[in-house]
Design a protein around this motif. Structure first.
Motif, PDB file in Angstrom:
ATOM      1  N   THR A 163       4.066   5.659  -5.569  1.00  0.00           N
ATOM      2  CA  THR A 163       4.025   5.634  -7.036  1.00  0.00           C
ATOM      3  C   THR A 163       3.027   6.653  -7.573  1.00  0.00           C
ATOM      4  O   THR A 163       3.282   7.303  -8.589  1.00  0.00           O
ATOM      5  CB  THR A 163       3.650   4.224  -7.537  1.00  0.00           C
ATOM      6  OG1 THR A 163       4.654   3.303  -7.099  1.00  0.00           O
ATOM      7  CG2 THR A 163       3.551   4.177  -9.047  1.00  0.00           C
ATOM      8  N   ASN A 164       1.900   6.811  -6.904  1.00  0.00           N
ATOM      9  CA  ASN A 164       0.845   7.710  -7.371  1.00  0.00           C
ATOM     10  C   ASN A 164       0.995   9.144  -6.873  1.00  0.00           C
ATOM     11  O   ASN A 164       0.207  10.008  -7.257  1.00  0.00           O
ATOM     12  CB  ASN A 164      -0.523   7.164  -6.954  1.00  0.00           C
ATOM     13  CG  ASN A 164      -0.812   5.841  -7.627  1.00  0.00           C
ATOM     14  OD1 ASN A 164      -0.435   5.606  -8.764  1.00  0.00           O
ATOM     15  ND2 ASN A 164      -1.458   4.942  -6.900  1.00  0.00           N
ATOM     16  N   LEU A 165       1.970   9.402  -6.035  1.00  0.00           N
ATOM     17  CA  LEU A 165       2.140  10.733  -5.451  1.00  0.00           C
ATOM     18  C   LEU A 165       2.565  11.747  -6.522  1.00  0.00           C
ATOM     19  O   LEU A 165       3.514  11.521  -7.270  1.00  0.00           O
ATOM     20  CB  LEU A 165       3.190  10.671  -4.341  1.00  0.00           C
ATOM     21  CG  LEU A 165       3.366  11.928  -3.501  1.00  0.00           C
ATOM     22  CD1 LEU A 165       2.107  12.194  -2.677  1.00  0.00           C
ATOM     23  CD2 LEU A 165       4.563  11.778  -2.583  1.00  0.00           C
ATOM     24  N   ARG A 166       1.841  12.836  -6.587  1.00  0.00           N
ATOM     25  CA  ARG A 166       2.162  13.965  -7.480  1.00  0.00           C
ATOM     26  C   ARG A 166       1.995  15.242  -6.683  1.00  0.00           C
ATOM     27  O   ARG A 166       1.113  15.343  -5.834  1.00  0.00           O
ATOM     28  CB  ARG A 166       1.216  14.018  -8.693  1.00  0.00           C
ATOM     29  CG  ARG A 166       1.203  12.770  -9.565  1.00  0.00           C
ATOM     30  CD  ARG A 166       2.476  12.644 -10.387  1.00  0.00           C
ATOM     31  NE  ARG A 166       2.438  11.545 -11.325  1.00  0.00           N
ATOM     32  CZ  ARG A 166       2.797  10.302 -11.051  1.00  0.00           C
ATOM     33  NH1 ARG A 166       3.191   9.981  -9.845  1.00  0.00           N
ATOM     34  NH2 ARG A 166       2.774   9.358 -11.963  1.00  0.00           N
ATOM     35  N   SER A 215       2.973  16.865   0.753  1.00  0.00           N
ATOM     36  CA  SER A 215       2.239  15.772   0.104  1.00  0.00           C
ATOM     37  C   SER A 215       2.409  14.462   0.872  1.00  0.00           C
ATOM     38  O   SER A 215       1.453  13.718   1.062  1.00  0.00           O
ATOM     39  CB  SER A 215       2.721  15.579  -1.336  1.00  0.00           C
ATOM     40  OG  SER A 215       2.450  16.725  -2.103  1.00  0.00           O
ATOM     41  N   GLU A 247       0.827  -1.205   0.000  1.00  0.00           N
ATOM     42  CA  GLU A 247       0.000   0.000   0.000  1.00  0.00           C
ATOM     43  C   GLU A 247       0.862   1.257   0.000  1.00  0.00           C
ATOM     44  O   GLU A 247       0.589   2.207  -0.725  1.00  0.00           O
ATOM     45  CB  GLU A 247      -0.921  -0.001   1.227  1.00  0.00           C
ATOM     46  CG  GLU A 247      -1.840   1.192   1.280  1.00  0.00           C
ATOM     47  CD  GLU A 247      -2.705   1.171   2.536  1.00  0.00           C
ATOM     48  OE1 GLU A 247      -3.093   2.266   2.974  1.00  0.00           O
ATOM     49  OE2 GLU A 247      -2.983   0.087   3.055  1.00  0.00           O
ATOM     50  N   GLU A 270       2.293   1.823  -3.476  1.00  0.00           N
ATOM     51  CA  GLU A 270       1.289   2.371  -4.403  1.00  0.00           C
ATOM     52  C   GLU A 270       1.091   3.863  -4.158  1.00  0.00           C
ATOM     53  O   GLU A 270       0.992   4.643  -5.110  1.00  0.00           O
ATOM     54  CB  GLU A 270      -0.047   1.646  -4.226  1.00  0.00           C
ATOM     55  CG  GLU A 270      -0.068   0.259  -4.818  1.00  0.00           C
ATOM     56  CD  GLU A 270      -1.414  -0.439  -4.613  1.00  0.00           C
ATOM     57  OE1 GLU A 270      -2.449   0.263  -4.526  1.00  0.00           O
ATOM     58  OE2 GLU A 270      -1.404  -1.676  -4.536  1.00  0.00           O
ATOM     59  N   LYS A 271       1.042   4.241  -2.896  1.00  0.00           N
ATOM     60  CA  LYS A 271       0.860   5.663  -2.576  1.00  0.00           C
ATOM     61  C   LYS A 271       2.043   6.490  -3.065  1.00  0.00           C
ATOM     62  O   LYS A 271       1.852   7.595  -3.591  1.00  0.00           O
ATOM     63  CB  LYS A 271       0.648   5.846  -1.078  1.00  0.00           C
ATOM     64  CG  LYS A 271      -0.699   5.341  -0.612  1.00  0.00           C
ATOM     65  CD  LYS A 271      -0.890   5.526   0.871  1.00  0.00           C
ATOM     66  CE  LYS A 271      -2.268   5.010   1.282  1.00  0.00           C
ATOM     67  NZ  LYS A 271      -2.536   5.213   2.697  1.00  0.00           N
ATOM     68  N   LYS A 294       6.989  14.064  -9.359  1.00  0.00           N
ATOM     69  CA  LYS A 294       6.559  12.716  -8.981  1.00  0.00           C
ATOM     70  C   LYS A 294       7.745  11.952  -8.405  1.00  0.00           C
ATOM     71  O   LYS A 294       8.892  12.391  -8.480  1.00  0.00           O
ATOM     72  CB  LYS A 294       6.009  11.964 -10.182  1.00  0.00           C
ATOM     73  CG  LYS A 294       7.069  11.588 -11.223  1.00  0.00           C
ATOM     74  CD  LYS A 294       6.488  10.767 -12.338  1.00  0.00           C
ATOM     75  CE  LYS A 294       7.582  10.301 -13.302  1.00  0.00           C
ATOM     76  NZ  LYS A 294       7.054   9.376 -14.295  1.00  0.00           N
ATOM     77  N   GLN A 308       9.671   8.164  -8.600  1.00  0.00           N
ATOM     78  CA  GLN A 308       9.827   6.979  -9.443  1.00  0.00           C
ATOM     79  C   GLN A 308      10.740   6.004  -8.720  1.00  0.00           C
ATOM     80  O   GLN A 308      11.837   6.360  -8.293  1.00  0.00           O
ATOM     81  CB  GLN A 308      10.435   7.358 -10.795  1.00  0.00           C
ATOM     82  CG  GLN A 308      10.666   6.174 -11.702  1.00  0.00           C
ATOM     83  CD  GLN A 308      11.360   6.594 -12.997  1.00  0.00           C
ATOM     84  OE1 GLN A 308      11.698   7.745 -13.207  1.00  0.00           O
ATOM     85  NE2 GLN A 308      11.577   5.628 -13.855  1.00  0.00           N
TER      86      GLN A 308
END
Length: 167
Positions: free
Chosen positions: A8-11, A70, A2, A5-6, A20, A22
């Motif tokens: 990876t999706n953080l912008r 963020s 989890e 995923e968070k 972002k 990576q």
């Protein structure tokens, strides 16, 4: 999973610029901080993640502040330390010291000393050589509490042996 995923999706954005994280292909715990550009992504820093500990190597400024905001929206960040000559930091048992010329000096002396001390060894104890005249009697198996302690010591020394270098 989890957490990954968070991340990876953080912008996050600073004015018109978007950023972002990576995941590094050579180490799954290292994340590259990148600016999202139309034709490429530019590396700006690194985020090292280990369980609930984070180490961010990036320049001070608005982009860093926005990244921390963020991440703080997802997890509670409790302690922030900024490496300076006057303020060395420790991350995962590695002491990081900034030298006057700006170089970094890394060592694990305090971690190794604390591990040896925790296991009953210190600078005044130890064997300079081992000599076995006869095999020792076979001891009784340890009780569960002792076994758990011994397994902990074994794991710590195994980690130390595979994550340190003599130089």
């Amino acid at each position: 999973v989890e957490r990954d995923e968070k991340l990876t999706n953080l912008r996050w954005k600073v004015k018109e610029r978007e950023f972002k994280l990576q995941r590094c292909t050579s180490d799954s715990q290292v994340w590259i901080v990148r600016e999202i550009l139309k034709d490429k992504t530019q590396a700006l820093g690194l985020l090292v993640v280990y369980v609930v500990d984070f180490l961010l190597q990036i320049n001070l400024g608005l982009m860093r502040d926005a990244l921390l905001a963020s991440v703080s929206a997802i997890w509670t960040l409790t302690k922030e330390g900024i490496l300076t000559q006057q303020h060395p930091i420790t991350f995962l048992g590695i002491d990081m010291i900034m030298r006057p010329n700006g170089d970094y000096f890394l060592n694990q002396r305090r971690f190794v000393d604390s591990l040896l001390n925790k296991c009953g060894y210190d600078k005044n104890k130890g064997n300079s050589c081992v000599q076995v005249d006869k095999l020792p009697d076979q001891p009784a198996p340890p009780d569960p509490k002792t076994l758990k302690c011994l397994q902990g010591h074994s794991g710590e020394f195994k980690w130390l042996a595979t994550r340190t270098r003599p130089d």
